[in-house]
Design a protein around this motif. Structure first.
Motif, mmCIF file in Angstrom:
data_model
loop_
_atom_site.group_PDB
_atom_site.id
_atom_site.type_symbol
_atom_site.label_atom_id
_atom_site.label_comp_id
_atom_site.label_asym_id
_atom_site.label_seq_id
_atom_site.Cartn_x
_atom_site.Cartn_y
_atom_site.Cartn_z
ATOM 1 N N ARG A 58 0.826 -1.207 0.000
ATOM 2 C CA ARG A 58 0.000 0.000 0.000
ATOM 3 C C ARG A 58 0.863 1.261 0.000
ATOM 4 N NH1 ARG A 58 -5.317 -0.710 1.259
ATOM 5 N NH2 ARG A 58 -5.423 1.343 2.213
ATOM 6 N N LYS A 61 2.066 1.834 -3.511
ATOM 7 C CA LYS A 61 0.986 2.360 -4.356
ATOM 8 C C LYS A 61 0.563 3.773 -3.926
ATOM 9 C CE LYS A 61 -1.897 3.139 -7.186
ATOM 10 N NZ LYS A 61 -1.704 3.305 -8.633
ATOM 11 N N LEU A 63 -1.093 4.463 -1.108
ATOM 12 C CA LEU A 63 -2.382 4.424 -0.405
ATOM 13 C C LEU A 63 -2.233 4.757 1.080
ATOM 14 C CD1 LEU A 63 -4.087 1.195 -1.865
ATOM 15 C CD2 LEU A 63 -4.172 3.533 -2.700
ATOM 16 N N MET A 101 -2.575 -2.492 -8.730
ATOM 17 C CA MET A 101 -2.645 -3.282 -7.507
ATOM 18 C C MET A 101 -3.898 -4.155 -7.522
ATOM 19 S SD MET A 101 -2.039 -2.002 -3.647
ATOM 20 C CE MET A 101 -2.179 -3.100 -2.252
ATOM 21 N N PHE A 103 -6.219 -6.731 -5.002
ATOM 22 C CA PHE A 103 -6.440 -6.925 -3.576
ATOM 23 C C PHE A 103 -6.988 -8.315 -3.269
ATOM 24 C CE2 PHE A 103 -6.925 -2.505 -4.735
ATOM 25 C CZ PHE A 103 -6.189 -1.830 -3.776
ATOM 26 N N ASN A 107 -12.505 -6.293 -4.830
ATOM 27 C CA ASN A 107 -12.945 -4.898 -4.898
ATOM 28 C C ASN A 107 -13.407 -4.478 -6.288
ATOM 29 O OD1 ASN A 107 -12.192 -4.823 -2.247
ATOM 30 N ND2 ASN A 107 -10.265 -3.746 -2.606
ATOM 31 N N PHE A 109 -16.222 -3.182 -8.946
ATOM 32 C CA PHE A 109 -17.344 -2.260 -8.779
ATOM 33 C C PHE A 109 -18.634 -3.037 -9.028
ATOM 34 C CE2 PHE A 109 -13.902 0.560 -10.648
ATOM 35 C CZ PHE A 109 -13.417 0.926 -9.397
ATOM 36 N N ARG A 169 -8.525 -5.740 -14.915
ATOM 37 C CA ARG A 169 -8.797 -4.322 -14.709
ATOM 38 C C ARG A 169 -7.505 -3.563 -14.386
ATOM 39 N NH1 ARG A 169 -12.663 -2.398 -9.805
ATOM 40 N NH2 ARG A 169 -10.910 -3.215 -8.587
ATOM 41 N N ARG B 119 -14.367 0.416 2.278
ATOM 42 C CA ARG B 119 -12.979 0.847 2.157
ATOM 43 C C ARG B 119 -12.334 0.194 0.952
ATOM 44 N NH1 ARG B 119 -8.165 -0.209 5.879
ATOM 45 N NH2 ARG B 119 -6.496 0.817 4.733
ATOM 46 N N GLY B 120 -12.704 -1.046 0.692
ATOM 47 C CA GLY B 120 -12.151 -1.763 -0.459
ATOM 48 C C GLY B 120 -12.438 -1.062 -1.774
ATOM 49 N N GLN B 121 -13.653 -0.535 -1.897
ATOM 50 C CA GLN B 121 -13.996 0.205 -3.114
ATOM 51 C C GLN B 121 -13.113 1.435 -3.256
ATOM 52 O OE1 GLN B 121 -16.710 -0.403 -5.570
ATOM 53 N NE2 GLN B 121 -16.135 -2.383 -4.738
ATOM 54 N N ASP B 123 -10.134 1.822 -1.956
ATOM 55 C CA ASP B 123 -8.794 1.342 -2.295
ATOM 56 C C ASP B 123 -8.685 1.113 -3.800
ATOM 57 O OD1 ASP B 123 -7.798 1.395 0.230
ATOM 58 O OD2 ASP B 123 -8.018 -0.755 0.616
ATOM 59 N N ALA B 124 -9.699 0.435 -4.345
ATOM 60 C CA ALA B 124 -9.669 0.122 -5.775
ATOM 61 C C ALA B 124 -9.653 1.408 -6.597
ATOM 62 C CB ALA B 124 -10.879 -0.733 -6.150
ATOM 63 N N LEU B 125 -10.447 2.389 -6.186
ATOM 64 C CA LEU B 125 -10.498 3.656 -6.915
ATOM 65 C C LEU B 125 -9.143 4.344 -6.896
ATOM 66 C CD1 LEU B 125 -13.976 4.843 -5.712
ATOM 67 C CD2 LEU B 125 -13.302 4.426 -8.066
ATOM 68 N N GLN B 126 -8.492 4.330 -5.743
ATOM 69 C CA GLN B 126 -7.181 4.964 -5.646
ATOM 70 C C GLN B 126 -6.132 4.157 -6.414
ATOM 71 O OE1 GLN B 126 -7.331 5.901 -1.175
ATOM 72 N NE2 GLN B 126 -5.604 7.085 -1.959
ATOM 73 N N ALA B 127 -6.272 2.848 -6.365
ATOM 74 C CA ALA B 127 -5.302 2.015 -7.068
ATOM 75 C C ALA B 127 -5.388 2.242 -8.572
ATOM 76 C CB ALA B 127 -5.533 0.542 -6.741
#
Ligand SMILES: Nc1ncnc2c1ncn2[C@@H]1O[C@H](COP(=O)(O)OP(=O)(O)O)[C@@H](O)[C@H]1O
Ligand SMILES: [Mg+2]
Lengths: 263, 231
Positions: A58, A61, A63, A101, A103, A107, A109, A169, B119-121, B123-127
């Motif tokens: 993280r 990346k 984060l 990245m 996870f 995650n 959408f 993705r 939070r996972g969503q 994280d994905a958006l930032q990633a």
């Protein structure tokens, strides 16, 4: 020296952490960590739960904030206090998307189809045309073997399929570095293989730098050029898969491997 | 009796008065709801923002407005503000008072719906390097809407019914018109019954519309559920 000519990245590593310290409140999670990964290297990061593996990814990346040290990825510095808030057009958009990245929890959408999940960022972030974004979606869905699921919603897929979409993705952004954080840990055992197969395929890509957190030791041994063993926020062993996984000279590593094998 | 010309005249009179009143009620509801929706989002985003000052201001806003009776707020805006030289029309007063009151609750609805996006969503958006506004518009909001619409819809109906308070600051809304008619005609039972039905007739389509919209924005959920049931 053909070796050096082939890997000019050796001069400046693709990923570089110097003396990085990360605290969560009073709790020190990353403790003066140094790490340097040349371009194209495939690195497996192993270690007990809570040792800070996810945090390292993280941090790379961007984060997470950090308190000391410096982090560089592909020659660009990852700021210690990057805000999660960013307005459109600031920094002229990340035209160079460096790090992808994936996870543990996929995650995806949930309100977008598989195809939309993949095209959204190339279209909105990289500002590709819709056609180009779609082309990429098809390309990477093909790569992960899910072309026939383009119009499905994530919840209609198995965990393994969802994770493959998440990988597609991330790849559709054409990152130079891919980070995988225990991407098979949330999966039923029978679904692990299909995801590992996809990662294995990506690992053949020479240019791509990869850092994976995994508990699949056999897999790590197969694809990794290098294995890092982490404990309590530090890298306590660093070597080839043979050195770390097959003949560990580090007592703690040995104990950890025994533990993982018994699971 | 139905052909009694005076009775027909009276019925017309009642209908006209109540229709005018209902129109005022709908106007107030509409404009107050605009305030509710916009302030709810502004306050909710402030409360979720990384800046402490904004969070603090928003919290104070919510706590104060939640602790104040809507009627007293209306009285205050209508009778006390003029003493400080600020005179608002009854309409503005009604819209503002109700809008502010309901926005305090609305912001909590919006906030909890936005917090529901994991939070996972994020994280994905930032990633994927999304900027905050695109991420909000394309990913966070669509997922939060199904959570906020049902309570927001209920709140809208509640707002419609609460507009009857403005009759106490001289606005001739539906309730006020009902009261006026009784003063001139008597017929308490009849008039209040009609008023009651009028409120219901206005509220019901609102609930229905909200439900329909809710179904539309949750279509991705249902198609998933249908698939799940089929397999
Ligand atoms: N958001 C957070 N807030 C507070 N503590 C955290 C947070 N994330 C991780 N930690 C702590 O940091 C340590 C390392 O976590 P992590 O990097 O997730 O470990 P690993 O991935 O190796 O299991 C753990 O002790 C964990 O409890
Ligand atoms: Mg972890």
């Amino acid at each position: 020296m053909p070796d050096l000519a082939q890997s000019p990245a050796l001069a400046s590593p693709q990923i570089s952490l110097k003396g990085v310290v990360k605290n969560f409140g009073a709790h020190r999670v990353i403790d003066h960590l140094d790490l340097s990964i040349p371009q194209g290297q495939k690195v497996a990061l192993i270690g007990p739960s809570g040792s800070g593996k996810s945090t390292v990814l993280r941090l790379i990346k961007g984060l997470e904030t950090y308190q000391q040290g410096s982090i560089e990825v592909a020659g660009a510095s990852v700021p210690a206090r990057s805000s999660s808030w960013r307005l459109p057009g600031t920094k002229k958009a990340p035209v160079v998307h460096r790090v992808g990245m994936v996870f543990q929890q996929f995650n995806l959408f949930p309100h977008l189809t598989v195809q939309e999940n993949i095209t959204e960022a190339p279209f909105r972030v990289l500002k590709l045309s819709r056609e180009e974004a779609l082309e990429r979606a098809h390309q990477y869905l093909g790569l992960v073997g899910l072309s026939h699921k383009a119009d499905a919603y994530p919840a209609q897929l198995s965990g393994g399929q969802q994770q493959r979409v998440a990988i597609a993705r991330a790849l559709a952004m054409r990152p130079q570095v891919m980070l995988f954080d225990e991407v098979t840990s949330a999966l039923d055992p029978e679904l692990v293989g299909e995801v590992l197969a996809v990662i294995r395929a990506i690992a053949h890509e020479q240019q791509m730098t990869m850092l994976l957190v995994t508990h699949e030791m056999k897999f790590a041994q197969d694809i990794a050029d290098r294995v890092l063993f982490m404990e309590a926020g530090k890298i306590v062993a660093d070597g080839t898969p043979e050195q770390i996984l097959v003949n560990p000279d580090n007592e703690r590593t040995r104990r950890f491997l025994n533990l993982v094998e018994k699971r | 009796m139905f052909f009694d010309p005076t009775a027909v005249e009276t019925a017309r009179f009642i209908a006209r008065q109540l229709a005018n009143g209902a129109l005022v009620t709908l106007q107030i509801t509409f404009f107050a709801q605009l305030i509710v929706v916009s302030m709810s989002f502004v306050i909710a985003l402030m409360r979720l923002s990384p800046w402490r000052v904004l969070r603090w201001i928003a919290t104070v806003y919510v706590e104060i407005l939640r602790g104040i009776s809507a009627l007293v707020l209306l009285f205050y805006l209508f009778f006390i503000l003029p003493l400080f030289g600020i005179s608002l029309s009854p309409m503005t007063t009604g819209v503002l008072g109700l809008g502010l009151t309901f926005s305090a609750y609305g912001s909590e609805i919006v906030r909890s719906a936005l917090s529901n996006v994991s939070r996972g969503q994020r994280d994905a958006l930032q990633a994927l390097d999304f900027d905050s506004i695109t991420a909000f518009r394309r990913i966070v909001l669509p997922q939060a809407l199904p959570f906020m619409l049902p309570p927001m819809g209920n709140q809208l109906v509640e707002l419609l019914k609460t507009t009857s308070l403005v009759s106490l600051i001289t606005l001739s809304d539906l309730t006020f018109s009902g009261g006026q008619l009784i003063t001139t005609l008597g017929q308490q039972t009849l008039i209040w019954s009609i008023v009651l039905v009028c409120y219901f007739v206005m509220a019901w389509p609102m609930s229905w519309l909200v439900k329909r919209y809710e179904r539309r924005v949750t279509s991705w959920r249902r198609s998933v559920a249908a698939e799940g049931a089929a397999s």
